[in-house]
Scaffold this active site. Structure first.
Site, PDB file in Angstrom:
ATOM      1  N   GLY A  72      21.498  -7.121  28.249  1.00  0.00           N
ATOM      2  CA  GLY A  72      22.640  -7.395  27.382  1.00  0.00           C
ATOM      3  C   GLY A  72      22.277  -7.777  25.966  1.00  0.00           C
ATOM      4  O   GLY A  72      22.864  -7.291  25.007  1.00  0.00           O
ATOM      5  N   SER A  73      21.318  -8.651  25.789  1.00  0.00           N
ATOM      6  CA  SER A  73      20.981  -9.108  24.447  1.00  0.00           C
ATOM      7  C   SER A  73      20.417  -7.992  23.589  1.00  0.00           C
ATOM      8  O   SER A  73      20.631  -7.969  22.388  1.00  0.00           O
ATOM      9  CB  SER A  73      19.981 -10.262  24.535  1.00  0.00           C
ATOM     10  OG  SER A  73      20.601 -11.381  25.124  1.00  0.00           O
ATOM     11  N   VAL A  74      19.716  -7.061  24.188  1.00  0.00           N
ATOM     12  CA  VAL A  74      19.178  -5.927  23.436  1.00  0.00           C
ATOM     13  C   VAL A  74      20.322  -5.066  22.906  1.00  0.00           C
ATOM     14  O   VAL A  74      20.291  -4.610  21.757  1.00  0.00           O
ATOM     15  CB  VAL A  74      18.239  -5.084  24.319  1.00  0.00           C
ATOM     16  CG1 VAL A  74      17.773  -3.848  23.585  1.00  0.00           C
ATOM     17  CG2 VAL A  74      17.052  -5.918  24.763  1.00  0.00           C
TER      18      VAL A  74
END
Length: 105
Positions: A72-74
């Protein structure tokens, strides 16, 4: 070489993983895992205390290649870049992320 050295330096005192990839070529620039231990411990009989420390802190776990991390953070980075390039967002805008997403109820 400098990217690998920087990753190693950051993880010298931190638990975590660093994987840096050249997006143009796919080359891996750095691959590092935190939570270090002294490998010389294995050159002699291991005390129960040392073994417990290694096992409980998962120091033998290579977080860079064995860890399971949600992507998700990517994707936030790419979504942000797309929003900026399409003028949907401005550099000074911010969005709160609570760290979870409700899907299908």
């Amino acid at each position: 070489k400098k990217v690998q050295e920087a990753a190693d330096a950051v993880l010298e005192t931190q638990r975590g993983a660093v994987v840096a990839i050249d997006v143009r070529t796919g080359d891996i620039l750095a691959l590092a895992s935190g939570s270090k231990f002294d490998p010389n411990l294995f050159t002699r009989e291991l005390s129960a205390h040392d073994w417990k420390d290694i096992v409980e802190d998962r120091k033998l776990h290579d977080r860079a290649v064995q860890g399971v991390y949600p992507p998700g953070s990517v994707f936030k980075i790419f979504t942000g870049i797309a929003a900026l390039s399409e003028n949907v967002a401005k550099p000074q805008d911010s969005v709160f992320c609570p760290g979870y997403y409700f899907f299908a109820g």
